[in-house]
Design an enzyme around this catalytic site. Structure first.
Site, PDB file in Angstrom:
ATOM      1  N   SER A 177       0.743  -1.102   0.138  1.00 39.43           N
ATOM      2  CA  SER A 177      -0.096   0.055  -0.135  1.00 39.43           C
ATOM      3  C   SER A 177       0.754   1.361  -0.083  1.00 39.43           C
ATOM      4  O   SER A 177       2.207   1.175   0.153  1.00 39.43           O
ATOM      5  CB  SER A 177      -0.898   0.072   1.242  1.00 39.43           C
ATOM      6  OG  SER A 177      -0.381   0.523   2.153  1.00 39.43           O
ATOM      7  N   LYS A 178       0.244   2.218  -0.192  1.00 38.91           N
ATOM      8  CA  LYS A 178       0.978   3.667  -0.512  1.00 38.91           C
ATOM      9  C   LYS A 178       1.727   3.817   0.665  1.00 38.91           C
ATOM     10  O   LYS A 178       2.783   4.636   0.468  1.00 38.91           O
ATOM     11  CB  LYS A 178      -0.021   4.772  -0.847  1.00 38.91           C
ATOM     12  CG  LYS A 178      -0.289   5.430  -2.052  1.00 38.91           C
ATOM     13  CD  LYS A 178      -1.143   6.577  -1.935  1.00 38.91           C
ATOM     14  CE  LYS A 178      -1.288   7.180  -3.468  1.00 38.91           C
ATOM     15  NZ  LYS A 178      -2.282   8.205  -3.549  1.00 38.91           N
TER      16      LYS A 178
END
Ligand code: GLU
Length: 471
Positions: free
Chosen positions: A237-238
């Site tokens: 994820s980011k």
């Protein structure tokens, strides 16, 4: 004919997982002479920005994933943007209402508890009254008793008791369809044969199948792709650094390296000794049977290595175009042959912008330690270095500026090797250290001397002699 689709929501960036879905979907179509379709899923109107669509078109182009039908190129089964298909969904929702396969639900939007809602029991009169008095409502799918069974080509046979399925919303209070409804209608109307998507949709798939059954439509084949984790086993994820195509591009990864690496996130070829592939090669060998169901690990080290491999394979002139600005920024003398520098760096870097860093020493030699001259392996020590450098200084001083070229320099140094009765390594090593101030450099002593030209070469040799300081 096989028809696959990529159905992104226009979020403004392309997560690696989405790109992998696009790639696998594309490859399955191409491998089977099928068609690959792009559909934009923008039913959640509040969330999406307008230019995010263009961003998707651009990214797919850049990645080389050419679609056969899509919003910007049209096709037989358009429109390919869900927000332009509102009426179609309403038409089919209405059909379900009439067939008693769906129901109006007037509960407050946030009432998600399927057990409390009694709207299914309302009769037509009550419903009409509520609608006339402008009560807001959603349309939900009815779930009947029984079990739902289906086969996913990756995860195998899946059976679920319908009591576990929620009466999902098909049409929201704003009149827009949900993804859950629209994906079924669209996949059917667009004649999608293979639905390729992330495994997070696996648990919703039984509900979709019930919808297909309500309409008496053929259920497509399902290919749910495994999760992608980072090195710590967490979902990519980011928060954990760059995970989107554009992040990777900005970091200096080549599109073809990204595609190559992503192909291996949950898939491997029959011949598992080969790792470097271009998209057109993948199109020929991609095989659904080799998709794995265990989570794939996104390993930044591996993709970095792969990028280096793809840099090596770039045609020389392309590499030169990419690297020119980095190389030129390191070199004051514009007469230096950038082509040569490019050639030296192409095999040594994992990122194009490292091409310049490799040649930092040309502009300015750093204050290196004389220990660099000591190299037991090749029998080089300070004494030999001193001898070599003093002799080469003499030689370099005699060579005329006009004759300062690789061929001439090499000839003279080879003579020196003979004269001193040393191994060539014992001669080249100290000169290279003196000229670069580094243990490693992208090219050899003669090549550096040629680039530095006479004055600077002599300058650096003198500095080295002073450093060693043996009279
Ligand atoms: N719009 C969904 C997403 O972006 C696509 C899911 C699907 O491919 O059916 O995740």
């Amino acid at each position: 004919m096989i028809r696959t689709r990529f159905a992104p929501s226009p979020t403004g960036y392309m997560h690696v997982g989405n790109l992998r879905t696009a790639l696998f979907s594309y490859l399955i179509a191409k491998k089977n002479n099928g068609k690959f379709i792009l559909r934009i899923e923008d039913t959640d109107q509040k969330r999406f920005l307008n230019d995010s669509k263009d961003f998707i078109f651009k990214t797919l182009k850049q990645a080389g994933l050419k679609y056969d039908e899509g919003p910007d190129i049209g096709g037989e089964f358009g429109p390919y943007i869900q927000s332009e298909r509102k009426e179609i969904y309403l038409y089919f929702a209405d059909k379900l209402l009439k067939d008693k396969k769906a129901f109006y639900c007037f509960c407050k939007a946030n009432n998600k508890d399927k057990n409390i809602c009694r709207c299914e029991e309302l009769d037509d009169n009550e419903i009409n009254k509520k609608i006339l008095s402008r009560e807001s409502y959603v349309i939900r799918q009815k779930i009947f008793c029984g079990t739902t069974k289906f086969v996913d080509l990756i995860y195998g046979e899946i059976t679920i008791n319908n009591t576990e399925l929620d009466k999902q919303i098909l049409i929201k209070s704003d009149g827009f369809a949900t993804y859950n409804f629209a994906n079924v209608i669209d996949d059917h109307l667009m004649k999608i044969t293979h639905v390729v998507r992330g495994c997070e949709y696996l648990s919703s798939t039984p509900k979709y199948n019930l919808l297909y059954n309500f309409f008496n439509w053929e259920i497509p084949k399902y290919i749910h792709l495994p999760l992608i984790l980072n090195n710590n086993g967490e979902k990519l994820s980011k928060r954990h650094g760059s995970v989107s195509f554009e992040d990777l591009i900005n970091q200096g990864f080549l599109p073809e390296a990204i595609i190559n690496y992503i192909a291996f996130l949950g898939w491997s070829p029959d011949d598992n000794t080969k790792e470097l592939f271009y998209l057109n090669e993948l199109e020929k060998i991609f095989d659904i049977k080799k998709i794995s169901r265990s989570p794939a690990i996104f390993d930044i080290k591996k993709i970095t290595w792969m990028n280096g491999q793809h840099i090596k394979k770039l045609p020389e002139e392309i590499f030169l175009n990419f690297s020119r600005k980095y190389l030129e920024s390191k070199i004051d003398d514009k007469n230096i042959d950038i082509k040569k520098l490019a050639k030296f760096s192409q095999t040594r870097i994992n990122f194009i912008n490292q091409a310049g860093e490799l040649f930092d020493f040309l502009n300015k030699i750093k204050n290196y330690s004389i220990d660099l001259f000591k190299r037991e392996k090749i029998k080089c020590d300070l004494y030999i270095s001193n001898l070599v450098l003093k002799n080469s200084l003499e030689i370099f001083c005699i060579i005329e500026k006009e004759d300062w070229n690789e061929k001439n320099l090499k000839e003279k140094i080879l003579k020196l090797i003979d004269k001193l009765n040393l191994k060539s390594r014992q001669v080249f090593w100290p000169i290279r250290v003196a000229l670069s101030g580094q243990e490693n450099s992208p090219c050899g002593a003669i090549e550096i001397a040629e680039i530095l030209k006479k004055t600077e070469t002599i300058n650096r040799i003198k500095i080295a002699i002073d450093k060693i300081n043996i009279k």
